[in-house]
Design a protein around this motif. Sequence first.
Motif, PDB file in Angstrom:
ATOM      1  N   ILE A  77       4.389  -5.158  -4.349  1.00  0.00           N
ATOM      2  CA  ILE A  77       5.778  -5.577  -4.561  1.00  0.00           C
ATOM      3  C   ILE A  77       6.567  -4.468  -5.248  1.00  0.00           C
ATOM      4  CG2 ILE A  77       7.248  -7.250  -5.755  1.00  0.00           C
ATOM      5  CD1 ILE A  77       4.956  -9.282  -5.405  1.00  0.00           C
ATOM      6  N   SER A  78       5.987  -3.865  -6.279  1.00  0.00           N
ATOM      7  CA  SER A  78       6.723  -2.814  -6.999  1.00  0.00           C
ATOM      8  C   SER A  78       6.952  -1.604  -6.110  1.00  0.00           C
ATOM      9  CB  SER A  78       5.952  -2.417  -8.260  1.00  0.00           C
ATOM     10  OG  SER A  78       4.702  -1.859  -7.934  1.00  0.00           O
ATOM     11  N   MET A  79       5.966  -1.279  -5.270  1.00  0.00           N
ATOM     12  CA  MET A  79       6.102  -0.083  -4.442  1.00  0.00           C
ATOM     13  C   MET A  79       6.982  -0.313  -3.218  1.00  0.00           C
ATOM     14  SD  MET A  79       2.351   1.745  -4.699  1.00  0.00           S
ATOM     15  CE  MET A  79       1.370   0.280  -4.480  1.00  0.00           C
ATOM     16  N   HIS A  80       6.925  -1.512  -2.633  1.00  0.00           N
ATOM     17  CA  HIS A  80       7.713  -1.782  -1.435  1.00  0.00           C
ATOM     18  C   HIS A  80       9.099  -2.328  -1.769  1.00  0.00           C
ATOM     19  CE1 HIS A  80       9.077  -4.617   1.791  1.00  0.00           C
ATOM     20  NE2 HIS A  80       8.983  -3.492   2.473  1.00  0.00           N
ATOM     21  N   ASP A  81       9.147  -3.431  -2.543  1.00  0.00           N
ATOM     22  CA  ASP A  81      10.421  -4.090  -2.808  1.00  0.00           C
ATOM     23  C   ASP A  81      11.347  -3.237  -3.675  1.00  0.00           C
ATOM     24  OD1 ASP A  81       9.045  -6.029  -1.490  1.00  0.00           O
ATOM     25  OD2 ASP A  81       9.425  -7.626  -2.932  1.00  0.00           O
ATOM     26  N   PHE A  82      10.775  -2.561  -4.690  1.00  0.00           N
ATOM     27  CA  PHE A  82      11.600  -1.798  -5.626  1.00  0.00           C
ATOM     28  C   PHE A  82      11.459  -0.294  -5.452  1.00  0.00           C
ATOM     29  CE2 PHE A  82      10.547  -5.816  -7.898  1.00  0.00           C
ATOM     30  CZ  PHE A  82      11.813  -6.377  -7.820  1.00  0.00           C
ATOM     31  N   TRP A 408       9.018  -6.015 -12.200  1.00  0.00           N
ATOM     32  CA  TRP A 408       8.644  -5.130 -11.092  1.00  0.00           C
ATOM     33  C   TRP A 408       7.656  -5.773 -10.122  1.00  0.00           C
ATOM     34  CZ3 TRP A 408      10.748  -0.349 -10.448  1.00  0.00           C
ATOM     35  CH2 TRP A 408      11.340   0.272 -11.535  1.00  0.00           C
ATOM     36  N   PHE A 409       6.968  -6.832 -10.542  1.00  0.00           N
ATOM     37  CA  PHE A 409       5.759  -7.242  -9.839  1.00  0.00           C
ATOM     38  C   PHE A 409       5.810  -8.633  -9.213  1.00  0.00           C
ATOM     39  CE2 PHE A 409       4.677  -4.433 -13.447  1.00  0.00           C
ATOM     40  CZ  PHE A 409       4.309  -3.324 -12.705  1.00  0.00           C
ATOM     41  N   GLY A 410       6.988  -9.180  -9.079  1.00  0.00           N
ATOM     42  CA  GLY A 410       7.114 -10.428  -8.339  1.00  0.00           C
ATOM     43  C   GLY A 410       6.796 -11.663  -9.160  1.00  0.00           C
ATOM     44  N   ARG A 411       6.754 -12.783  -8.474  1.00  0.00           N
ATOM     45  CA  ARG A 411       6.702 -14.089  -9.131  1.00  0.00           C
ATOM     46  C   ARG A 411       5.297 -14.652  -9.289  1.00  0.00           C
ATOM     47  NH1 ARG A 411      11.543 -16.963  -9.452  1.00  0.00           N
ATOM     48  NH2 ARG A 411      13.348 -15.801  -8.691  1.00  0.00           N
ATOM     49  N   TRP A 412       4.309 -14.037  -8.702  1.00  0.00           N
ATOM     50  CA  TRP A 412       3.000 -14.669  -8.649  1.00  0.00           C
ATOM     51  C   TRP A 412       1.950 -13.827  -9.355  1.00  0.00           C
ATOM     52  CZ3 TRP A 412       4.087 -19.323  -7.173  1.00  0.00           C
ATOM     53  CH2 TRP A 412       5.103 -19.549  -6.242  1.00  0.00           C
ATOM     54  N   MET A 413       1.155 -14.448 -10.139  1.00  0.00           N
ATOM     55  CA  MET A 413      -0.111 -13.936 -10.657  1.00  0.00           C
ATOM     56  C   MET A 413       0.006 -12.985 -11.839  1.00  0.00           C
ATOM     57  SD  MET A 413      -3.265 -12.291  -8.514  1.00  0.00           S
ATOM     58  CE  MET A 413      -4.924 -12.569  -9.078  1.00  0.00           C
TER      59      MET A 413
END
Length: 513
Positions: A77-82, A408-413
């Motif tokens: 998520i951090s590498m693709h989304d942001f 940076w790392f999304g909503r899960w886990m």
Amino acid sequence: MWREASGRWPAWGWALLPAAGALLTASTAPLGAWFLQLPALAVLAWAVGRLAPRRAALAGWLFGLGWLVSSLWWLYISMHDFGGLAPPLAGAAVLLLAAFLSLYLAAAMAAVARWRTGRPVLDVLLYTGAWLLAELARASWFTGFPWAAPGYAHTDGLLAPLAPWVGVYGLTAAAALWGGLLGQGRALWRSSGGRGLVLLAVALPLAAALAPSDFTRPTGQISVSLLQPDVPQDIKFDPNRLAGNMLALREQVLAAPAQLVLTPESVLAVPQSDLDPVYWQSLIAPFTRGDRAVLMGTFLGDNDRGYVNSMLGVSAATVRAGHDYSYGKRHLLPFGEFIPPGFHWFVEMMHIPLADQARGQSQKPFEVGGQRVRPLICYEDLFGEDFADSLVGPQSPTVLANASNLAWFGRWMMQDQHLQFSRMRAMEFQRPLVRSTNTGATAAIDHHGEVTARLPAWTPGRLDVVVEGREGLTPYAAWLARWHLLPLWLAGALCALPALLTRRRRSKPPTQP
């Protein structure tokens, strides 16, 4: 008895190993099913006990790949989304990181296969020591990346009482011991000394549970306001949104009623040297008099010296002293906060702001309300060995305070994982730990590792709590402060030594009469 099977290892055996690794992930947060760890570790022990060293290395690597990909997938998520990396490249980067980190376990399992003796007791100890040494290496070498260590599963459950005695890596060894025992099955029970080892493995956590459990003593209470601004990462550093974010932050800070106000890391997205002085004075004005204080996340430094991810403390005492309190992050996250040699091209592709930071300096705790508060910035609370020495002496901290930004790392886990790591630090050192985060998990944790209050994630808010400070040393804190991780390295080596000596005696040619 563990022995190398003849014939070809079945395909389903190879497929079972990454699945067992994923089961290890399920034992930790957010699922938290700690008991699933034991069959996962038993599967690996069973497989490695039947393979030659090269295949055992592959078995350990596949197990590690399943475990670490399922534990670290949120890096995508951090590498693709942001970061803007294409999906194949972001996915490959996660896979390569997990593949590299799995090499520690691959080497450990190759050693188990190379030195196993066929004696169940010795081989279980060898397996335990190999796991411990592999995890210590992962935690220490190349700056260390001990994310999702198996011991974190035991913030709850039967092994939890061992935390203030042996810490997270000792818990990893205890879990490996139980998994190795389960992997041996009936052969262990029938072997010489096997029943004794089983009873010892059961007795250790039972003895810890029955032993005195409070090693620290109260130092009074302090009220703390933990802020959660909930600023989305994609607008945090947007110049067009900075003004609005800063005004919202000021309103939240000024409305907080507690003796100590704690913000997330980098809550001021503009370095301190570039901040409007008028805004800064309006932000800290309530804390320059009276008995209240604020710990504010910002960046200190400049282009020449480098920028340091910092917590800046302001109180009436700092005003009288003529300078603010500052704590700079010392243990930096690879790629996100410092760029390893040869990887500037990779980080430049993601356009991460302030991706190559300077390391901060150690400071004494921040004093407020009769308590001594020790800041930790995000990733630093994975490394208890880095700050254990600060727990010794009259200026030891009575409260630990983590400031993080996990947007940076999304909503899960990831948020639940980091909260579990903080719980383990509280258990190891028997200090309360408060967490202020941008998007979650903002929470208060008592000195036994129990979450006493938590804000819902991904919502702006403020958590007002009263925390009881503690001072004193747990057994783990006492020896960690003095000897760092050396006792655990020695324990791992001693577990492996009997099997190694037995193999060596067997390999010697018979003496001629």
